[in-house]
Motif scaffolding. Structure first.
Motif, mmCIF file in Angstrom:
data_model
loop_
_atom_site.group_PDB
_atom_site.id
_atom_site.type_symbol
_atom_site.label_atom_id
_atom_site.label_comp_id
_atom_site.label_asym_id
_atom_site.label_seq_id
_atom_site.Cartn_x
_atom_site.Cartn_y
_atom_site.Cartn_z
ATOM 1 N N ASP A 93 0.807 -1.225 0.000
ATOM 2 C CA ASP A 93 0.000 0.000 0.000
ATOM 3 C C ASP A 93 0.840 1.275 0.000
ATOM 4 N N VAL A 94 2.172 1.172 0.166
ATOM 5 C CA VAL A 94 2.999 2.385 0.114
ATOM 6 C C VAL A 94 3.029 2.954 -1.300
ATOM 7 N N GLU A 95 2.676 2.139 -2.284
ATOM 8 C CA GLU A 95 2.587 2.628 -3.662
ATOM 9 C C GLU A 95 1.156 3.032 -3.977
ATOM 10 N N MET A 96 1.026 4.104 -4.762
ATOM 11 C CA MET A 96 -0.290 4.588 -5.162
ATOM 12 C C MET A 96 -0.309 4.746 -6.681
ATOM 13 N N LEU A 97 -0.891 3.779 -7.359
ATOM 14 C CA LEU A 97 -0.922 3.783 -8.814
ATOM 15 C C LEU A 97 -1.920 4.819 -9.330
ATOM 16 N N SER A 98 -1.533 5.531 -10.383
ATOM 17 C CA SER A 98 -2.446 6.474 -11.016
ATOM 18 C C SER A 98 -3.218 5.755 -12.113
#
Length: 361
Positions: A10-15
């Motif tokens: 969850d530390v990554e936030m995909l656009s």
């Protein structure tokens, strides 16, 4: 000092538009390679095309490290064969009088552990540049810069635009780190420094076992540090950097320190903003290994035939424990794959992972 931030997907936030951005990057990089391969009669990398150092080395993981540093490849003491490729940023073979940021790619062999999905071999790559942060915060912003030069068919003009795009990012990173950026505003942009004296950074974050980190490689032996800040005279020498690296590497052993900067605050040390310089006062770079290279040829055409032509370096080649993180790294996976495939097809030379680190003279 704060405790390190645990890794979690969850530390990554995909656009929502990442697929379109990747398509745009692939189109722009293909245009660049079409231009250079037409003029050169040979396909070269879409970035970091010209090598200056091709070196055999050994990575020695330190012992007695605290648990937060003993992670992934660095979880246990040991020694690994490795290969070093030192280069410059543009995707063209330019005269060395054109000074731009330097790159260092490290390939570690015979690495054990669960690998990233679809990755062949048993190698671990680390791709670095001599600036602490990337030229753009995310892949979409980088695409905007890249589009300016991709449609240029004249290589001289292409080089100027490439320099402009690269140096804007390098200058921002230097200023954010509190350094002097005046040298970056000269005609060459960046000082034409000796590559062996530079400190190199992944710029972007990676999983580091249980944690999140940026990685760095810093010169520590006198054979390297004596070149730190040294300007190389390139007058009348189109391959001056190759000559300097070769001469320096034949003089004796070179030693770098491999360092890790753990993420300790996701707000001030963001995963998705690759242009952010992580504060070293809040989280210093700490040593986890030594990279040693004995006296040897520093660059030769025979070595270039092996490394430049038959190998690829990608942050997505390696262990799941060192998964690349953030928008820029996610975009690197398909674009690096496309670049390697393009070279293999145009040159008729398969690109693959090496089984040994022995190089010809």
């Amino acid at each position: 000092m704060k405790q390190p931030v645990p890794f979690h997907p969850d530390v990554e936030m995909l656009s929502t538009n990442e697929a379109e951005v990747v398509e745009g990057l692939n189109d722009a990089l293909t245009d660049i390679m079409d231009t250079t391969s037409k003029d050169l009669g040979h396909a070269v990398r879409s970035v970091h095309a010209k090598s200056h150092g091709l070196i055999e080395a050994e990575l020695e993981v330190l012992d007695d490290m605290p648990p937060e540093l003993a992670q992934g490849l660095f979880a246990h003491p040991g020694a690994y064969s490795a290969l070093i490729r030192i280069s410059t940023n543009p995707g063209d073979i330019l005269d060395d009088s054109v000074s731009v940021p330097r790159g260092l790619a490290l390939k570690v062999l015979d690495v054990e552990g669960p690998r990233l999905a679809g990755v062949e071999g048993s190698t671990q790559d680390f791709v670095m540049v001599n600036a602490p942060a990337f030229a753009a915060p995310d892949a979409e912003s980088f695409l905007g810069n890249l589009k300016l030069l991709a449609k240029t068919t004249d290589r001289a003009e292409w080089a100027k635009k490439a320099l402009s795009a690269v140096l804007r990012g390098a200058e921002s990173a230097v200023e954010a780190a509190g350094g002097e950026s005046a040298a970056l505003k000269t005609l060459g942009g960046a000082p034409n420094v000796h590559p062996l004296g530079e400190t190199y950074y992944t710029q972007t974050p990676y999983r580091y076992g249980e944690w999140i980190a940026k990685l760095s490689l810093a010169p520590v032996s006198d054979s390297l540090t004596r070149h730190t800040g040294q300007t190389v005279s390139t007058s009348g020498r189109s391959d001056a950097l190759r000559e300097e690296v070769d001469a320096a590497m034949q003089e004796g052993e070179a030693v770098w320190e491999f360092r890790v900067q753990l993420c300790r605050d996701l707000e001030t040390m963001p995963v998705e903003d690759a242009s952010a310089v992580w504060d070293e006062a809040a989280s210093p770079y700490l040593p986890v290994a030594r990279l040693r290279a004995g006296a040897q040829t520093g660059w030769s055409q025979a070595r270039a035939d092996v490394i430049d032509e038959r190998m690829r370096f990608s942050p997505w080649t390696g262990l799941e424990a060192h998964r690349p993180l953030g928008s820029v790294n996610r975009a690197r996976k398909p674009t690096y794959e496309m670049s390697a495939t393009y070279r293999a097809q145009v040159n008729g030379c398969p690109v693959h992972e090496p089984l040994q680190a022995t190089l010809p003279d």
